[in-house]
Motif scaffolding. Structure first.
Motif, PDB file in Angstrom:
ATOM      1  N   SER A 135      -9.795 106.888  50.925  1.00 14.50           N
ATOM      2  CA  SER A 135     -10.156 105.573  51.437  1.00 14.50           C
ATOM      3  C   SER A 135      -8.879 104.908  51.947  1.00 14.50           C
ATOM      4  N   MET A 136      -9.009 103.745  52.540  1.00 13.42           N
ATOM      5  CA  MET A 136      -7.824 103.044  53.051  1.00 13.42           C
ATOM      6  C   MET A 136      -7.228 102.118  51.989  1.00 13.42           C
ATOM      7  N   ARG A 137      -7.718 102.224  50.745  1.00 17.86           N
ATOM      8  CA  ARG A 137      -7.186 101.395  49.673  1.00 17.86           C
ATOM      9  C   ARG A 137      -5.960 102.068  49.065  1.00 17.86           C
ATOM     10  N   VAL A 138      -4.976 101.250  48.735  1.00 19.35           N
ATOM     11  CA  VAL A 138      -3.716 101.744  48.176  1.00 19.35           C
ATOM     12  C   VAL A 138      -3.691 101.436  46.684  1.00 19.35           C
ATOM     13  N   GLU A 139      -3.174 102.377  45.913  1.00 21.63           N
ATOM     14  CA  GLU A 139      -3.062 102.170  44.465  1.00 21.63           C
ATOM     15  C   GLU A 139      -2.053 101.068  44.177  1.00 21.63           C
ATOM     16  N   ARG A 140      -2.433 100.153  43.295  1.00 22.21           N
ATOM     17  CA  ARG A 140      -1.516  99.075  42.921  1.00 22.21           C
ATOM     18  C   ARG A 140      -0.488  99.611  41.940  1.00 22.21           C
TER      19      ARG A 140
END
Length: 202
Positions: free
Chosen positions: A114-119
């Protein structure tokens, strides 16, 4: 619903629609369709995608730079002019668009991300800073070593050039001395006192 006679203006013949009522009807229809699909088992479960990760390879943009390729009708798509993406099976014509493509949503989805980045947590950030600091120090050391080696090579070359110049000067002096001795011998054989001066010694 539609109302034509509710308007006070006699010249306004347009039909009036109750938007809220139609919106409620649409929502109701959507919920009914969703419930029906869930009951029938038609709705696929939501896909769990991985979070966005760093690339572990270097993007090759320069291997085909300045090369000429003959393209025919039978040439495979991967060997056609431009940059080929084997994940999405497409050809992009220039490097900027290729970079946009491999960083884009479609490509990342085909990779399963996905285009979400791990915090990142505070500890991860601190560790990253330490790693980067060590890398910088190693680079500085390597740079100092390489620079020192370069200076040593230059000094060696200068020393060699100086030695060569000295040897040439010694050879030149030795040749001059030999020539001078030969001149003296020749003068003695011919009966001259010397070629050095025109004054007569009494």
């Amino acid at each position: 619903m539609a109302s034509g006679s509710g308007s006070n203006n006699k010249t306004d013949f347009r039909r009036k629609w109750d938007k809220d009522e139609y919106e409620n009807m649409a929502q109701k229809r959507l919920t009914e369709e969703r419930d029906r699909e869930r009951r029938d088992g038609k709705v696929p479960p939501p896909v769990k995608r991985d979070l966005l990760r760093h690339r572990d390879y270097k993007v090759d943009l320069e291997s085909k730079l300045g090369k000429t390729i003959v393209i025919t009708k039978t040439t495979p798509q991967a060997e056609m002019g431009g940059y080929y993406c084997n994940v999405c099976d497409c050809v992009v014509k220039d490097s900027i668009n290729f970079l946009d493509h491999i960083n884009g949503k479609k490509h990342q989805r085909n990779l399963g991300m996905s285009m979400r980045v791990e915090r990142s947590s505070l500890d991860q950030v601190k560790k990253r800073f330490e790693v980067n600091k060590k890398k910088m120090e190693e680079k500085q050391k390597e740079y100092d070593f390489e620079e020192r080696m370069k200076e040593l090579r230059e000094e060696e070359e200068k020393a060699k050039a100086y030695k060569k110049e000295k040897q040439k000067e010694r050879k030149r002096r030795a040749e001059e001395d030999v020539d001078f001795e030969e001149d003296d011998e020749m003068a003695a054989v011919m009966g001259f006192s010397g070629f050095g001066s025109s004054k007569k010694s009494h």
